[in-house]
Write a protein that holds these residues in place. Structure first.
Motif, short mmCIF file in Angstrom:
data_model
loop_
_atom_site.label_atom_id
_atom_site.label_comp_id
_atom_site.label_asym_id
_atom_site.label_seq_id
_atom_site.Cartn_x
_atom_site.Cartn_y
_atom_site.Cartn_z
N ALA A 57 0.84 -1.20 0.00
CA ALA A 57 0.00 0.00 0.00
C ALA A 57 0.87 1.25 0.00
O ALA A 57 0.56 2.24 -0.68
N THR A 58 1.97 1.22 0.74
CA THR A 58 2.88 2.35 0.78
C THR A 58 3.56 2.56 -0.58
O THR A 58 3.64 3.69 -1.10
N ALA A 59 4.07 1.46 -1.15
CA ALA A 59 4.72 1.56 -2.46
C ALA A 59 3.72 1.97 -3.54
O ALA A 59 4.06 2.70 -4.48
N LEU A 60 2.47 1.50 -3.41
CA LEU A 60 1.42 1.86 -4.36
C LEU A 60 1.22 3.37 -4.42
O LEU A 60 1.06 3.95 -5.50
N ALA A 61 1.23 4.01 -3.26
CA ALA A 61 1.03 5.46 -3.20
C ALA A 61 2.12 6.19 -4.00
O ALA A 61 1.83 7.15 -4.72
N ALA A 62 3.35 5.70 -3.90
CA ALA A 62 4.46 6.34 -4.62
C ALA A 62 4.30 6.16 -6.13
O ALA A 62 4.50 7.09 -6.91
N HIS A 63 3.95 4.96 -6.56
CA HIS A 63 3.78 4.71 -7.99
C HIS A 63 2.56 5.44 -8.54
O HIS A 63 2.58 5.92 -9.68
N ALA A 64 1.50 5.54 -7.74
CA ALA A 64 0.30 6.25 -8.18
C ALA A 64 0.59 7.73 -8.38
O ALA A 64 0.07 8.36 -9.31
N ARG A 65 1.40 8.29 -7.52
CA ARG A 65 1.76 9.70 -7.63
C ARG A 65 2.48 9.99 -8.95
O ARG A 65 2.34 11.07 -9.52
N ASP A 66 3.22 8.99 -9.44
CA ASP A 66 3.93 9.15 -10.71
C ASP A 66 3.08 8.75 -11.91
O ASP A 66 3.57 8.75 -13.05
N VAL A 69 -0.10 3.67 -12.18
CA VAL A 69 -1.09 2.67 -11.74
C VAL A 69 -2.30 2.76 -12.66
O VAL A 69 -2.86 3.84 -12.84
N ARG A 70 -2.70 1.63 -13.24
CA ARG A 70 -3.90 1.57 -14.06
C ARG A 70 -5.03 1.03 -13.20
O ARG A 70 -5.19 -0.18 -13.03
N ASN A 169 3.98 0.42 -15.85
CA ASN A 169 2.63 0.46 -15.32
C ASN A 169 2.24 -0.86 -14.67
O ASN A 169 1.46 -0.90 -13.71
N ALA A 170 2.79 -1.97 -15.19
CA ALA A 170 2.49 -3.28 -14.61
C ALA A 170 3.04 -3.38 -13.19
O ALA A 170 2.41 -3.95 -12.30
N VAL A 171 4.23 -2.81 -12.98
CA VAL A 171 4.82 -2.82 -11.64
C VAL A 171 3.93 -2.05 -10.66
O VAL A 171 3.61 -2.53 -9.57
N GLY A 172 3.50 -0.85 -11.04
CA GLY A 172 2.64 -0.06 -10.16
C GLY A 172 1.29 -0.70 -9.95
O GLY A 172 0.78 -0.75 -8.82
N THR A 173 0.68 -1.23 -11.01
CA THR A 173 -0.65 -1.84 -10.90
C THR A 173 -0.61 -3.12 -10.10
O THR A 173 -1.56 -3.45 -9.38
N SER A 174 0.49 -3.86 -10.20
CA SER A 174 0.60 -5.10 -9.43
C SER A 174 0.53 -4.82 -7.93
O SER A 174 0.03 -5.63 -7.15
N LEU A 175 1.04 -3.67 -7.51
CA LEU A 175 0.99 -3.31 -6.09
C LEU A 175 -0.45 -3.12 -5.62
O LEU A 175 -0.79 -3.44 -4.48
#
Length: 248
Positions: A57-66, A69-70, A169-175
């Motif tokens: 969830a923490t890592a997701l927030a960072a990737h979503a900000r960039d 995340v799809r 995007n796959a890395v961020g969405t996987s989170l």
């Protein structure tokens, strides 16, 4: 070496993997909890879900900000896995410890081989295929529930190869998928959470969260393929050790 130091070291490594690769760290969490911190297989898989859910969830927030995340695709993928994850979580407590350890070792070895062979293709437009997404998501949820892994090592290849998603995007969405599946599996294991040693799990989570932020930065400096190879070789060694331990 004290349990606190071991928990901090293991948490940092797992966080690095999750932040850099969008998955894989949870596959090391279970053996670390069993062999370094003396958790039972059932306790380790439950603790792993707590660690992975919070770290992802923490890592997701960072990737979503960039913007990596799809959300629509990820939620569809994750929704299909909620039921299987909860069912798997309920069944895990009834599986003998040796069987659980052996099954985990096999999955870890398969994941390592998959990571060594996995090469993302050319980046293109994302095509959401609901039937394929649901099928892949359901299988991933079942693995998450039974074995206490987030499933990112399976989610990233599925998102790229099955749904045609770009690697970043796959890395961020996987989170996102990992977080939802882990929380669903935890809901089915609510009765086992109270028995966890939070003096160990707490520092483990904290180190993993910090490691995830470092992992995201590392991903921008080191080839993703190089990171995958290093992690896969570690995973093969861990899986082999666990398989031998479960049958001896």
């Amino acid at each position: 070496m004290s349990a606190l130091i071991l928990a901090l070291a293991a948490g940092a490594v797992i966080g690095l993997a999750l932040g850099a690769l969008g998955g894989g760290g949870s596959v090391l969490a279970v053996p670390a909890l069993i062999y370094l911190l003396d958790f039972t297989p059932v306790g380790a898989t439950t603790a792993s879900l707590v660690i992975v859910a919070l770290t992802s969830a923490t890592a997701l927030a960072a990737h979503a900000r960039d913007g990596h995340v799809r959300w629509r695709t990820g939620l569809l993928f994750a929704a299909a896995g909620i039921g299987p994850a909860m069912l798997g979580g309920a069944l895990a407590a009834r599986v003998p410890a040796a069987v659980l350890t052996a099954a985990f070792a096999v999955v870890a070895g398969a994941a390592a081989l998959r990571m060594l062979r996995f090469r993302p293709g050319a980046e293109g437009a994302v095509t959401v295929r609901p039937v394929r997404a649901a099928g892949a998501g359901a299988g991933l949820g079942a693995v998450t529930g039974v074995l206490g892994v987030g499933g990112g090592f399976l989610a990233v290849p599925a998102l790229v190869n099955v749904l045609g998603m770009r690697m970043r995007n796959a890395v961020g969405t996987s989170l996102l998928v990992i977080t939802v599946n882990s929380l669903a599996a935890l809901a089915a294991r609510a009765g086992t959470v109270d028995g966890l040693d939070w003096s160990v799990v707490g520092p483990f989570v904290g180190a993993a969260i910090l490691g995830a932020w470092d992992g995201k930065r590392l991903a921008g400096k080191v080839s993703g393929r190089t990171l995958q190879r290093i992690f896969a070789l570690m995973l093969l060694a861990v899986g082999a050790f666990m398989l031998i331990d479960s049958v001896v």
